[in-house]
Design a protein around this motif. Sequence first.
Motif, mmCIF file in Angstrom:
data_model
loop_
_atom_site.group_PDB
_atom_site.id
_atom_site.type_symbol
_atom_site.label_atom_id
_atom_site.label_comp_id
_atom_site.label_asym_id
_atom_site.label_seq_id
_atom_site.Cartn_x
_atom_site.Cartn_y
_atom_site.Cartn_z
ATOM 1 N N LEU A 29 0.718 -1.161 0.018
ATOM 2 C CA LEU A 29 -0.073 0.047 -0.021
ATOM 3 C C LEU A 29 1.081 1.272 -0.064
ATOM 4 O O LEU A 29 0.681 2.425 -0.731
ATOM 5 N N ILE A 30 1.921 1.402 0.823
ATOM 6 C CA ILE A 30 2.738 2.407 0.787
ATOM 7 C C ILE A 30 3.378 2.799 -0.250
ATOM 8 O O ILE A 30 3.603 3.779 -0.848
ATOM 9 N N LEU A 31 3.952 1.616 -0.916
ATOM 10 C CA LEU A 31 4.763 1.607 -2.331
ATOM 11 C C LEU A 31 3.918 2.075 -3.523
ATOM 12 O O LEU A 31 4.186 2.934 -4.460
ATOM 13 N N ALA A 32 2.517 1.554 -3.254
ATOM 14 C CA ALA A 32 1.545 2.178 -4.478
ATOM 15 C C ALA A 32 1.174 3.629 -4.199
ATOM 16 O O ALA A 32 1.336 4.220 -5.203
ATOM 17 N N LEU A 33 1.049 4.133 -3.084
ATOM 18 C CA LEU A 33 0.809 5.540 -2.667
ATOM 19 C C LEU A 33 2.238 6.262 -3.251
ATOM 20 O O LEU A 33 1.716 7.326 -3.954
ATOM 21 N N LEU A 34 3.213 6.014 -2.975
ATOM 22 C CA LEU A 34 4.288 6.579 -3.279
ATOM 23 C C LEU A 34 4.599 6.743 -4.900
ATOM 24 O O LEU A 34 4.875 7.728 -5.424
ATOM 25 N N ARG A 35 4.438 5.482 -5.576
ATOM 26 C CA ARG A 35 4.323 5.429 -7.023
ATOM 27 C C ARG A 35 3.183 6.206 -7.733
ATOM 28 O O ARG A 35 3.584 6.959 -8.712
ATOM 29 N N ASP A 36 2.085 6.290 -7.180
ATOM 30 C CA ASP A 36 1.029 7.047 -7.699
ATOM 31 C C ASP A 36 1.150 8.486 -7.773
ATOM 32 O O ASP A 36 0.470 9.244 -8.368
ATOM 33 N N SER A 37 1.965 8.938 -6.601
ATOM 34 C CA SER A 37 2.225 10.344 -6.339
ATOM 35 C C SER A 37 3.271 11.044 -7.204
ATOM 36 O O SER A 37 3.383 12.074 -6.979
ATOM 37 N N CYS A 38 4.091 10.117 -7.989
ATOM 38 C CA CYS A 38 4.983 10.560 -8.705
ATOM 39 C C CYS A 38 4.792 11.793 -9.814
ATOM 40 O O CYS A 38 3.670 11.572 -10.559
ATOM 41 N N SER A 39 5.426 12.779 -9.867
ATOM 42 C CA SER A 39 5.212 13.513 -11.159
ATOM 43 C C SER A 39 6.178 13.316 -12.302
ATOM 44 O O SER A 39 7.395 13.339 -12.021
ATOM 45 N N TRP A 40 5.770 13.121 -13.246
ATOM 46 C CA TRP A 40 6.670 12.593 -14.323
ATOM 47 C C TRP A 40 7.035 13.597 -15.282
ATOM 48 O O TRP A 40 6.408 14.546 -15.911
ATOM 49 N N LEU A 63 10.564 8.740 -3.317
ATOM 50 C CA LEU A 63 10.968 7.793 -4.196
ATOM 51 C C LEU A 63 11.419 8.284 -5.677
ATOM 52 O O LEU A 63 10.709 9.482 -5.941
ATOM 53 N N ILE A 64 12.197 7.694 -6.370
ATOM 54 C CA ILE A 64 12.768 7.994 -7.580
ATOM 55 C C ILE A 64 12.467 7.032 -8.548
ATOM 56 O O ILE A 64 12.850 5.903 -8.247
ATOM 57 N N CYS A 65 11.675 7.351 -9.448
ATOM 58 C CA CYS A 65 11.049 6.083 -10.534
ATOM 59 C C CYS A 65 11.693 6.525 -11.773
ATOM 60 O O CYS A 65 11.921 7.926 -12.195
ATOM 61 N N LEU A 66 11.993 5.514 -12.518
ATOM 62 C CA LEU A 66 12.349 5.541 -14.078
ATOM 63 C C LEU A 66 11.816 4.725 -14.780
ATOM 64 O O LEU A 66 11.313 3.672 -14.481
ATOM 65 N N GLU A 67 11.540 5.211 -16.173
ATOM 66 C CA GLU A 67 10.748 4.476 -17.047
ATOM 67 C C GLU A 67 11.746 4.270 -18.229
ATOM 68 O O GLU A 67 11.987 5.289 -18.857
ATOM 69 N N LEU A 68 11.972 3.137 -18.681
ATOM 70 C CA LEU A 68 12.969 3.052 -19.926
ATOM 71 C C LEU A 68 12.277 2.403 -20.892
ATOM 72 O O LEU A 68 11.067 1.550 -20.830
ATOM 73 N N SER A 69 12.758 2.372 -22.046
ATOM 74 C CA SER A 69 12.323 1.690 -23.317
ATOM 75 C C SER A 69 12.521 0.225 -22.959
ATOM 76 O O SER A 69 13.364 -0.319 -22.374
ATOM 77 N N ASP A 70 11.597 -0.796 -23.555
ATOM 78 C CA ASP A 70 11.520 -2.220 -23.140
ATOM 79 C C ASP A 70 12.950 -2.790 -24.000
ATOM 80 O O ASP A 70 13.453 -3.871 -23.682
ATOM 81 N N ARG A 71 13.270 -2.027 -24.938
ATOM 82 C CA ARG A 71 14.723 -2.576 -25.725
ATOM 83 C C ARG A 71 15.834 -2.138 -25.099
ATOM 84 O O ARG A 71 16.861 -2.218 -25.867
ATOM 85 N N ALA A 72 15.772 -1.457 -24.169
ATOM 86 C CA ALA A 72 17.057 -0.946 -23.480
ATOM 87 C C ALA A 72 18.091 -2.002 -23.289
ATOM 88 O O ALA A 72 17.823 -3.087 -22.478
ATOM 89 N N ASP A 73 19.345 -1.775 -23.545
ATOM 90 C CA ASP A 73 20.574 -2.596 -23.191
ATOM 91 C C ASP A 73 21.408 -2.019 -22.218
ATOM 92 O O ASP A 73 22.505 -2.179 -22.434
ATOM 93 N N TYR A 74 20.860 -1.301 -21.217
ATOM 94 C CA TYR A 74 21.548 -0.464 -20.444
ATOM 95 C C TYR A 74 20.732 -0.449 -19.141
ATOM 96 O O TYR A 74 19.631 -0.587 -19.077
ATOM 97 N N TYR A 75 21.559 -0.191 -18.086
ATOM 98 C CA TYR A 75 20.756 -0.151 -16.527
ATOM 99 C C TYR A 75 21.277 1.167 -16.027
ATOM 100 O O TYR A 75 22.504 1.847 -16.223
ATOM 101 N N PRO A 76 20.740 1.770 -15.078
ATOM 102 C CA PRO A 76 20.772 2.846 -14.421
ATOM 103 C C PRO A 76 21.647 2.512 -13.015
ATOM 104 O O PRO A 76 21.151 1.550 -12.250
ATOM 105 N N LYS A 77 22.461 3.193 -12.542
ATOM 106 C CA LYS A 77 23.449 3.350 -11.139
ATOM 107 C C LYS A 77 22.878 4.474 -10.624
ATOM 108 O O LYS A 77 23.081 5.751 -11.090
#
Length: 91
Positions: A7-18, A40-54
Amino acid sequence: MQDSTDLILALLRDSCSWSGVEAPEGRYGALLDARHPPSLICLELSDRADYYPKISGGIHRFHIQWLPWLDQGTARAIESTIKFRLGLSAL
């Protein structure tokens, strides 16, 4: 406990400004408001991404370095511009 955490994670994710952002030379950084840092910091990437975030940072700033999945040896940032969506929670 699991239901409460979900529930807490859902509330945090839903409150993100993108926003759509770019990481020139595989790096992105931003300053944060120390009085109201995001939870919380959220990232949205392409499905074909061949890289990852650090991701690193603290209360005043954060930094994202994009690294290739199959790196041989020392991790080096991707040298091209990466486009992604960034979400910062408001809670």
